[in-house]
Design a protein around this motif. Structure first.
Motif, mmCIF file in Angstrom:
data_model
loop_
_atom_site.group_PDB
_atom_site.id
_atom_site.type_symbol
_atom_site.label_atom_id
_atom_site.label_comp_id
_atom_site.label_asym_id
_atom_site.label_seq_id
_atom_site.Cartn_x
_atom_site.Cartn_y
_atom_site.Cartn_z
ATOM 1 N N ARG A 1 70.190 13.734 34.522
ATOM 2 C CA ARG A 1 69.368 14.034 35.694
ATOM 3 C C ARG A 1 69.007 15.510 35.772
ATOM 4 O O ARG A 1 68.615 16.011 36.821
ATOM 5 C CB ARG A 1 70.117 13.632 36.977
ATOM 6 N N ARG A 2 69.106 16.236 34.685
ATOM 7 C CA ARG A 2 68.826 17.671 34.684
ATOM 8 C C ARG A 2 67.326 17.952 34.772
ATOM 9 O O ARG A 2 66.494 17.109 34.459
ATOM 10 C CB ARG A 2 69.398 18.315 33.416
ATOM 11 N N ASN A 3 67.033 19.194 35.165
ATOM 12 C CA ASN A 3 65.644 19.647 35.247
ATOM 13 C C ASN A 3 65.195 20.154 33.873
ATOM 14 O O ASN A 3 65.056 21.346 33.635
ATOM 15 C CB ASN A 3 65.524 20.760 36.298
ATOM 16 N N VAL A 4 64.985 19.205 32.944
ATOM 17 C CA VAL A 4 64.545 19.551 31.600
ATOM 18 C C VAL A 4 63.400 18.623 31.188
ATOM 19 O O VAL A 4 63.201 17.557 31.774
ATOM 20 C CB VAL A 4 65.693 19.434 30.563
ATOM 21 N N ASN B 1 63.156 35.496 45.803
ATOM 22 C CA ASN B 1 62.081 35.375 44.829
ATOM 23 C C ASN B 1 62.541 35.637 43.396
ATOM 24 O O ASN B 1 61.858 35.234 42.449
ATOM 25 C CB ASN B 1 60.948 36.355 45.169
ATOM 26 N N ILE B 2 63.670 36.310 43.226
ATOM 27 C CA ILE B 2 64.170 36.569 41.881
ATOM 28 C C ILE B 2 64.340 35.256 41.122
ATOM 29 O O ILE B 2 63.942 35.127 39.966
ATOM 30 C CB ILE B 2 65.496 37.344 41.922
ATOM 31 N N GLY B 3 64.908 34.270 41.786
ATOM 32 C CA GLY B 3 65.101 32.980 41.143
ATOM 33 C C GLY B 3 63.795 32.348 40.717
ATOM 34 O O GLY B 3 63.705 31.742 39.644
ATOM 35 N N SER B 4 62.757 32.501 41.538
ATOM 36 C CA SER B 4 61.447 31.953 41.193
ATOM 37 C C SER B 4 60.881 32.638 39.955
ATOM 38 O O SER B 4 60.271 31.989 39.092
ATOM 39 C CB SER B 4 60.481 32.121 42.369
ATOM 40 N N VAL B 5 61.065 33.953 39.870
ATOM 41 C CA VAL B 5 60.588 34.701 38.698
ATOM 42 C C VAL B 5 61.306 34.218 37.439
ATOM 43 O O VAL B 5 60.684 33.995 36.391
ATOM 44 C CB VAL B 5 60.803 36.214 38.893
ATOM 45 N N ASN C 1 61.477 31.018 32.277
ATOM 46 C CA ASN C 1 61.922 29.883 31.476
ATOM 47 C C ASN C 1 60.735 29.017 31.068
ATOM 48 O O ASN C 1 60.619 28.578 29.925
ATOM 49 C CB ASN C 1 62.937 29.051 32.251
ATOM 50 N N ALA C 2 59.819 28.766 32.023
ATOM 51 C CA ALA C 2 58.665 27.912 31.739
ATOM 52 C C ALA C 2 57.814 28.474 30.603
ATOM 53 O O ALA C 2 57.245 27.717 29.804
ATOM 54 C CB ALA C 2 57.820 27.739 32.995
ATOM 55 N N GLY D 1 66.573 29.918 43.636
ATOM 56 C CA GLY D 1 65.209 29.602 43.233
ATOM 57 C C GLY D 1 65.058 29.331 41.758
ATOM 58 O O GLY D 1 64.030 28.792 41.316
ATOM 59 N N ALA D 2 66.062 29.677 40.953
ATOM 60 C CA ALA D 2 65.973 29.469 39.507
ATOM 61 C C ALA D 2 66.145 27.998 39.131
ATOM 62 O O ALA D 2 65.782 27.604 38.016
ATOM 63 C CB ALA D 2 67.012 30.309 38.777
ATOM 64 N N MET D 3 66.698 27.191 40.026
ATOM 65 C CA MET D 3 66.864 25.754 39.771
ATOM 66 C C MET D 3 67.603 25.501 38.452
ATOM 67 O O MET D 3 67.255 24.615 37.681
ATOM 68 C CB MET D 3 65.499 25.055 39.762
ATOM 69 N N VAL D 4 68.618 26.312 38.180
ATOM 70 C CA VAL D 4 69.501 26.190 37.026
ATOM 71 C C VAL D 4 68.809 26.553 35.702
ATOM 72 O O VAL D 4 69.411 26.497 34.637
ATOM 73 C CB VAL D 4 70.119 24.765 36.924
ATOM 74 N N THR D 5 67.535 26.958 35.746
ATOM 75 C CA THR D 5 66.821 27.285 34.506
ATOM 76 C C THR D 5 67.379 28.530 33.829
ATOM 77 O O THR D 5 67.146 28.739 32.631
ATOM 78 C CB THR D 5 65.324 27.481 34.777
ATOM 79 N N ASP D 6 68.092 29.373 34.580
ATOM 80 C CA ASP D 6 68.675 30.571 33.976
ATOM 81 C C ASP D 6 69.697 30.214 32.891
ATOM 82 O O ASP D 6 69.955 31.016 31.995
ATOM 83 C CB ASP D 6 69.324 31.451 35.043
ATOM 84 N N ARG D 7 70.259 29.021 32.950
ATOM 85 C CA ARG D 7 71.262 28.616 31.958
ATOM 86 C C ARG D 7 70.649 28.445 30.565
ATOM 87 O O ARG D 7 71.366 28.452 29.567
ATOM 88 C CB ARG D 7 71.921 27.302 32.380
ATOM 89 N N TYR D 8 69.342 28.312 30.494
ATOM 90 C CA TYR D 8 68.678 28.076 29.216
ATOM 91 C C TYR D 8 68.018 29.344 28.676
ATOM 92 O O TYR D 8 67.241 29.284 27.727
ATOM 93 C CB TYR D 8 67.631 26.963 29.365
ATOM 94 N N GLN D 9 68.351 30.486 29.274
ATOM 95 C CA GLN D 9 67.763 31.754 28.874
ATOM 96 C C GLN D 9 68.861 32.754 28.544
ATOM 97 O O GLN D 9 70.044 32.493 28.747
ATOM 98 C CB GLN D 9 66.874 32.290 29.998
#
Length: 223
Positions: free
Chosen positions: A42-45, A80-84, A89-90, A108-116
């Protein structure tokens, strides 16, 4: 009167149906995660990464990272940092950099920071030192800092030739970039506006600026 509320869209996929995938030796491929296969993913990938191990996703992204780095000043714990970071990531940026406080608002990063790849710099001078000694893909050394802010003297990003390898630096909502960061920027660019508002939301501005880089250096479109 009937309930017209649409059903909630299911995110991701459930447990793997049928026999699990195997490689030529009959074993589970190394990039797949047995727990995700059993329980669902169910991850955001992207769908192409369903059931993949986290480390395998990062490794695959590393094979095609772009030459763009993204840095954010973190003085006010801005949401907004999380959105950036999510946008970085995108666009598969090489890495993101947090300047200032090490702890930042990750919601705001929605866990996407884990892939960077994340780097921390205590201040603007430290970021500049890192950028000045960073290896380039063309064999050289040093990445220019490009500030994004609508300040007096800034240049419109539209029509500006962005460096193929660089660090885009964004300030927090409201104050924008600090003088300390601006002193190290090779260029300061703004996004053209035509309405009454003084500025664009920091997260939205970052997305526009990063996409301008993508247009030039991924799609090969003119500045």
């Amino acid at each position: 009167m009937t309930d017209q509320t649409p059903p909630e869209r299911e995110i991701g996929v459930g447990p793997w149906e049928g026999l699990w995938p195997t490689d030529a030796d009959g074993a589970l491929p190394a990039h797949l995660d047995p727990q995700l296969l059993r329980e669902g993913d169910r991850r955001n990938v992207l769908d192409q990464y369903r059931y993949w191990r986290h480390e395998a996703i990062v490794a695959e992204l590393d094979t095609r990272r772009h030459g763009l780095h993204v840095a954010v000043e973190n003085w006010g714990h801005d949401f907004n940092i999380g959105s950036v970071i999510r946008t970085a990531n995108a666009f598969n940026a090489a890495a993101f950099h947090i300047v200032g406080r090490r702890r930042w608002n990750r919601r705001g990063a929605m866990v996407t920071d884990r892939y960077q790849h994340e780097h921390h710099h205590p201040d603007a001078a430290a970021l500049a030192r890192w950028a000045g000694s960073a290896p380039r893909r063309d064999g050289g050394v040093g990445l220019p800092l490009v500030g994004i802010d609508n300040l007096p003297g800034s240049v419109g990003i539209e029509g500006h030739a962005l460096p193929v390898e660089c660090v885009m630096v964004f300030g927090q909502e409201g104050p924008g970039l600090t003088p300390e960061v601006l002193a190290h920027c090779e260029a300061v660019l703004h996004i053209e506006q035509f309405g009454s508002t003084r500025s664009i939301n920091a997260g939205a501005a970052a997305a526009i600026a990063m996409h301008a880089w993508v247009r030039q250096h991924v799609h090969g479109l003119p500045a």
